[in-house]
Design a protein around this motif. Structure first.
Motif, PDB file in Angstrom:
ATOM      1  N   UNK A 238       0.828  -1.183   0.000  1.00  0.00           N
ATOM      2  CA  UNK A 238       0.000   0.000   0.000  1.00  0.00           C
ATOM      3  C   UNK A 238       0.874   1.248   0.000  1.00  0.00           C
ATOM      4  N   UNK A 239       1.937   1.188   0.795  1.00  0.00           N
ATOM      5  CA  UNK A 239       2.823   2.353   0.891  1.00  0.00           C
ATOM      6  C   UNK A 239       3.389   2.718  -0.482  1.00  0.00           C
ATOM      7  N   UNK A 240       3.883   1.739  -1.222  1.00  0.00           N
ATOM      8  CA  UNK A 240       4.456   2.003  -2.548  1.00  0.00           C
ATOM      9  C   UNK A 240       3.384   2.513  -3.501  1.00  0.00           C
ATOM     10  N   UNK A 241       2.193   1.964  -3.420  1.00  0.00           N
ATOM     11  CA  UNK A 241       1.099   2.389  -4.306  1.00  0.00           C
ATOM     12  C   UNK A 241       0.756   3.853  -4.078  1.00  0.00           C
TER      13      UNK A 241
ATOM     14  N   UNK B 136      -4.222   1.355  -9.559  1.00  0.00           N
ATOM     15  CA  UNK B 136      -4.662  -0.044  -9.605  1.00  0.00           C
ATOM     16  C   UNK B 136      -4.089  -0.839  -8.438  1.00  0.00           C
ATOM     17  N   UNK B 137      -2.814  -0.663  -8.173  1.00  0.00           N
ATOM     18  CA  UNK B 137      -2.177  -1.373  -7.079  1.00  0.00           C
ATOM     19  C   UNK B 137      -2.783  -0.931  -5.741  1.00  0.00           C
ATOM     20  N   UNK B 138      -3.050   0.351  -5.605  1.00  0.00           N
ATOM     21  CA  UNK B 138      -3.656   0.870  -4.380  1.00  0.00           C
ATOM     22  C   UNK B 138      -5.027   0.236  -4.144  1.00  0.00           C
ATOM     23  N   UNK B 139      -5.829   0.125  -5.195  1.00  0.00           N
ATOM     24  CA  UNK B 139      -7.159  -0.473  -5.071  1.00  0.00           C
ATOM     25  C   UNK B 139      -7.076  -1.943  -4.676  1.00  0.00           C
ATOM     26  N   UNK B 140      -6.119  -2.683  -5.251  1.00  0.00           N
ATOM     27  CA  UNK B 140      -5.950  -4.094  -4.902  1.00  0.00           C
ATOM     28  C   UNK B 140      -5.479  -4.244  -3.457  1.00  0.00           C
ATOM     29  N   UNK B 141      -4.542  -3.413  -3.070  1.00  0.00           N
ATOM     30  CA  UNK B 141      -4.062  -3.448  -1.680  1.00  0.00           C
ATOM     31  C   UNK B 141      -5.187  -3.100  -0.718  1.00  0.00           C
ATOM     32  N   UNK B 142      -5.953  -2.085  -1.058  1.00  0.00           N
ATOM     33  CA  UNK B 142      -7.049  -1.662  -0.191  1.00  0.00           C
ATOM     34  C   UNK B 142      -8.094  -2.767  -0.052  1.00  0.00           C
TER      35      UNK B 142
ATOM     36  N   UNK C 262      -6.322   4.393   3.720  1.00  0.00           N
ATOM     37  CA  UNK C 262      -6.975   3.230   4.315  1.00  0.00           C
ATOM     38  C   UNK C 262      -8.191   3.659   5.136  1.00  0.00           C
ATOM     39  N   UNK C 263      -8.019   4.672   5.959  1.00  0.00           N
ATOM     40  CA  UNK C 263      -9.093   5.105   6.843  1.00  0.00           C
ATOM     41  C   UNK C 263     -10.288   5.691   6.091  1.00  0.00           C
ATOM     42  N   UNK C 264     -10.079   6.106   4.869  1.00  0.00           N
ATOM     43  CA  UNK C 264     -11.178   6.660   4.077  1.00  0.00           C
ATOM     44  C   UNK C 264     -12.129   5.575   3.567  1.00  0.00           C
ATOM     45  N   UNK C 265     -11.723   4.327   3.686  1.00  0.00           N
ATOM     46  CA  UNK C 265     -12.583   3.224   3.255  1.00  0.00           C
ATOM     47  C   UNK C 265     -13.682   2.972   4.284  1.00  0.00           C
TER      48      UNK C 265
ATOM     49  N   UNK D  36      -2.307  14.597  12.944  1.00  0.00           N
ATOM     50  CA  UNK D  36      -3.327  15.622  12.651  1.00  0.00           C
ATOM     51  C   UNK D  36      -4.165  15.297  11.417  1.00  0.00           C
ATOM     52  N   UNK D  37      -3.580  14.775  10.364  1.00  0.00           N
ATOM     53  CA  UNK D  37      -4.357  14.424   9.167  1.00  0.00           C
ATOM     54  C   UNK D  37      -5.125  13.119   9.363  1.00  0.00           C
ATOM     55  N   UNK D  38      -4.600  12.250  10.186  1.00  0.00           N
ATOM     56  CA  UNK D  38      -5.219  10.957  10.450  1.00  0.00           C
ATOM     57  C   UNK D  38      -6.501  11.144  11.255  1.00  0.00           C
ATOM     58  N   UNK D  39      -6.446  11.994  12.259  1.00  0.00           N
ATOM     59  CA  UNK D  39      -7.583  12.199  13.163  1.00  0.00           C
ATOM     60  C   UNK D  39      -8.819  12.650  12.398  1.00  0.00           C
ATOM     61  N   UNK D  40      -8.633  13.399  11.338  1.00  0.00           N
ATOM     62  CA  UNK D  40      -9.773  13.866  10.539  1.00  0.00           C
ATOM     63  C   UNK D  40     -10.570  12.716   9.932  1.00  0.00           C
ATOM     64  N   UNK D  41      -9.927  11.575   9.753  1.00  0.00           N
ATOM     65  CA  UNK D  41     -10.576  10.426   9.121  1.00  0.00           C
ATOM     66  C   UNK D  41     -11.244   9.477  10.126  1.00  0.00           C
ATOM     67  N   UNK D  42     -11.023   9.712  11.401  1.00  0.00           N
ATOM     68  CA  UNK D  42     -11.621   8.842  12.413  1.00  0.00           C
ATOM     69  C   UNK D  42     -13.117   9.098  12.500  1.00  0.00           C
TER      70      UNK D  42
END
Length: 143
Positions: free
Chosen positions: A1-4, A11-17, A44-47, A81-87
């Protein structure tokens, strides 16, 4: 996921997700999860399809933030700070939110301003529910 995420490989991001969504509970316990960048974790958290309880996910994010705080030599609130917004705190029960508030005093993962918004949301939700004769949704419990 990190590399994607790093190289914009959609495409790779979607498969990893897809894989992460199906095995979220196991993945958040891995070293690789703690090594994700904030951008990868936000993706990831946006899913809305993650197979994990919101409280468990919050605990994993807290652990990620503490690990990255040490590695990056920055305070937890800055790292997250950016992560908390997705919780999705609104999915937690009042009891879970109270426990979260108690734990939050240790590292201040969720800044005071965000917590205040949930206090206002809870009050508004209760007022609207009372007006419409329904039970209020699970939300931040005012004290």
């Amino acid at each position: 996921m990190q590399a994607a995420v790093t190289y914009g490989q959609i495409d790779m991001k979607e498969k990893c997700l897809g894989f992460i969504e199906n095995y979220t509970r196991e993945i958040v316990k891995t070293r690789g999860f703690h090594e994700l960048s904030d951008l990868a974790l936000v993706s990831i958290l946006q899913s809305s399809l993650l197979l994990i309880d919101e409280l468990e996910l919050l605990s994993a994010v807290r652990e990620w933030a503490n690990v990255n705080s040490v590695v990056l030599e920055r305070p937890v609130p800055d790292v997250a700070k950016d992560i908390v917004r997705e919780l999705r705190l609104f999915l937690l029960s009042p009891e879970e939110l109270t426990r979260l508030e108690n734990v939050n005093h240790k590292d201040n993962l969720i800044p005071t301003a965000k917590r205040r918004r949930f206090h206002r949301l809870a009050a508004t939700s209760r007022d609207l529910a009372h007006y419409h004769g329904a039970a209020p949704p699970l939300c931040w419990d005012e004290r």
